[in-house]
Design an enzyme around this catalytic site. Structure first.
Site, short mmCIF file in Angstrom:
data_model
loop_
_atom_site.label_atom_id
_atom_site.label_comp_id
_atom_site.label_asym_id
_atom_site.label_seq_id
_atom_site.Cartn_x
_atom_site.Cartn_y
_atom_site.Cartn_z
N LYS A 125 0.84 -1.22 0.00
CA LYS A 125 0.00 0.00 0.00
C LYS A 125 0.87 1.26 0.00
CE LYS A 125 -2.00 -1.02 3.91
NZ LYS A 125 -1.32 -2.27 4.22
N ARG A 180 -0.77 -9.19 12.98
CA ARG A 180 -1.29 -8.13 12.12
C ARG A 180 -2.16 -8.72 11.01
NH1 ARG A 180 4.08 -5.37 10.51
NH2 ARG A 180 2.83 -4.10 9.11
N ARG A 188 11.37 -2.43 11.10
CA ARG A 188 10.29 -1.88 11.93
C ARG A 188 9.99 -2.81 13.10
NH1 ARG A 188 5.34 0.03 8.15
NH2 ARG A 188 4.17 -1.24 9.65
N ARG A 211 11.84 -6.15 4.62
CA ARG A 211 11.58 -4.70 4.55
C ARG A 211 12.56 -3.94 5.45
NH1 ARG A 211 5.82 -2.08 5.46
NH2 ARG A 211 5.89 -3.28 7.39
P1 AP5 Z 1 4.91 -1.66 1.84
O1 AP5 Z 1 4.62 -0.79 0.66
O2 AP5 Z 1 5.71 -1.11 2.96
O3 AP5 Z 1 3.56 -2.34 2.33
P2 AP5 Z 1 2.33 -1.76 3.16
O4 AP5 Z 1 1.10 -2.37 2.58
O5 AP5 Z 1 2.40 -0.27 3.25
O6 AP5 Z 1 2.65 -2.46 4.53
P3 AP5 Z 1 2.60 -1.88 6.02
O7 AP5 Z 1 3.31 -2.88 6.87
O8 AP5 Z 1 3.07 -0.47 6.06
O9 AP5 Z 1 1.11 -1.97 6.27
P4 AP5 Z 1 0.39 -1.97 7.59
O10 AP5 Z 1 -0.97 -1.81 7.07
O11 AP5 Z 1 0.57 -3.15 8.45
O12 AP5 Z 1 1.15 -0.84 8.40
P5 AP5 Z 1 0.81 0.67 8.74
O13 AP5 Z 1 2.04 1.43 8.75
O14 AP5 Z 1 -0.33 1.13 7.88
O15 AP5 Z 1 5.62 -2.98 1.27
C1 AP5 Z 1 6.06 -4.00 2.16
C2 AP5 Z 1 7.44 -4.53 1.71
O16 AP5 Z 1 7.29 -5.21 0.47
C3 AP5 Z 1 8.47 -3.41 1.43
O17 AP5 Z 1 9.73 -3.84 1.84
C4 AP5 Z 1 8.39 -3.19 -0.08
O18 AP5 Z 1 9.61 -2.71 -0.60
C5 AP5 Z 1 8.04 -4.59 -0.58
N1 AP5 Z 1 7.17 -4.58 -1.75
C6 AP5 Z 1 6.13 -3.73 -2.03
N2 AP5 Z 1 5.54 -4.05 -3.20
C7 AP5 Z 1 6.21 -5.14 -3.67
C8 AP5 Z 1 6.06 -5.96 -4.84
N3 AP5 Z 1 5.13 -5.73 -5.76
N4 AP5 Z 1 6.93 -7.01 -4.97
C9 AP5 Z 1 7.90 -7.26 -4.04
N5 AP5 Z 1 8.07 -6.53 -2.92
C10 AP5 Z 1 7.25 -5.48 -2.73
O19 AP5 Z 1 0.25 0.53 10.21
C11 AP5 Z 1 1.09 0.11 11.29
C12 AP5 Z 1 0.28 0.00 12.56
O20 AP5 Z 1 -0.27 1.30 12.89
C13 AP5 Z 1 -0.95 -0.92 12.49
O21 AP5 Z 1 -0.60 -2.26 12.73
C14 AP5 Z 1 -1.83 -0.29 13.58
O22 AP5 Z 1 -1.40 -0.68 14.84
C15 AP5 Z 1 -1.57 1.19 13.44
N6 AP5 Z 1 -2.54 1.85 12.53
C16 AP5 Z 1 -2.25 2.48 11.35
N7 AP5 Z 1 -3.37 2.96 10.79
C17 AP5 Z 1 -4.40 2.64 11.62
C18 AP5 Z 1 -5.80 2.84 11.58
N8 AP5 Z 1 -6.39 3.47 10.55
N9 AP5 Z 1 -6.55 2.35 12.60
C19 AP5 Z 1 -5.98 1.71 13.64
N10 AP5 Z 1 -4.66 1.47 13.73
C20 AP5 Z 1 -3.87 1.94 12.74
MG MG Z 2 2.80 1.08 4.82
#
Ligand code: AP5
Ligand code: MG
Length: 214
Positions: free
Chosen positions: A13, A171, A160, A127
């Protein structure tokens, strides 16, 4: 253009949202990045959010919703935005709808980046994130030019806290239970678009551009 990115943790994402933001000149709003910035700056919100994030749990809705809705008031949101990691629960989606309806607006696209759980667990171990600017890399799929150093700002790269295998499993189960229902929610609204997130990052982006238009 108002876009929501849906998908499991690690689906890509953030990677895609950054490219969308650059191409369409709209801000990338990531609630995860906002919380991580608060943790880094030692704020009260950061301390509260960290308790949940480190366990792989969602931060309570009441700590998230106002934060995002307030962000829309910034001038850079006039042309729209790409939301990454919000909404993540049905109540968050309803709160977003309510806030947008009140000003006569609505979300244009909810893009679901589809990646099976097995691929996710493999991805997360590789990552790396920059402590300085938050840029994201992958040791195999998107390596930096100099090992351990950010290409953009030269900052150190870290794993992370919530990318440990046990936390990733939590997660994923939280995602299936609380966030996946949003796919039906936006399907019913007729704005869902599915893309295959298992292919190369550039091909995922091309598919997204095919949906959003040049
Ligand atoms: P990346 O692009 O980093 O993936 P992502 O979907 O952004 O993954 P996140 O871990 O950031 O998602 P998340 O939803 O768990 O975390 P968030 O920060 O939102 O890609 C992942 C890896 O794969 C990278 O190394 C990248 O280079 C690689 N990659 C990407 N595309 C690829 C491809 N096509 N092929 C190969 N490799 C690829 O949230 C963290 C925490 O915050 C949550 O767990 C929660 O506790 C809290 N939080 C955040 N938002 C909320 C909310 N709205 N409500 C409640 N809690 C929340
Ligand atoms: Mg992310």
């Amino acid at each position: 253009m108002k876009i929501i990115m849906l998908g499991a943790p690690g689906a890509g994402k953030g990677t895609q949202a950054k490219m969308i933001a650059a191409k369409y000149d709209i801000p990338h709003i990531s609630t995860g990045d906002i919380f991580r910035a608060n943790i880094k700056n030692g704020t009260e919100l950061g301390a509260k959010a960290k308790e949940y994030m480190d366990k792989g749990l969602l931060v309570p809705d009441e700590l998230v919703v106002d934060l995002v809705i307030d962000r829309f008031k910034e001038p850079d949101c006039e042309k729209g935005y790409v939301l990454d990691g919000f909404p993540r629960t049905i109540p968050q989606a309803e709160a977003l709808d309510k806030a947008l309806t009140a000003i006569g607006e609505s979300v244009d696209y909810a893009i679901n980046v589809e990646v099976p759980d097995d691929n996710i667990i493999n991805r997360m171990g590789g990552r790396r994130a920059c402590v300085g600017c938050g840029a994201t890399y992958h040791i195999v799929y998107s390596p930096t030019k100099v090992e351990g150093k950010c290409d953009t700002c030269g900052g150190d790269l870290i794993i992370r806290d919530d990318d440990k295998p046990e936390t990733v499993k939590n997660r994923l189960s939280v995602y299936h239970e609380q966030t996946q229902p949003l796919i039906d929610y936006y399907t019913n609204k007729g704005i869902i678009a599915e893309v295959d997130g298992t292919v190369d990052m550039k091909d995922v982006f091309n598919a997204i551009v095919g949906i959003l238009g040049e």
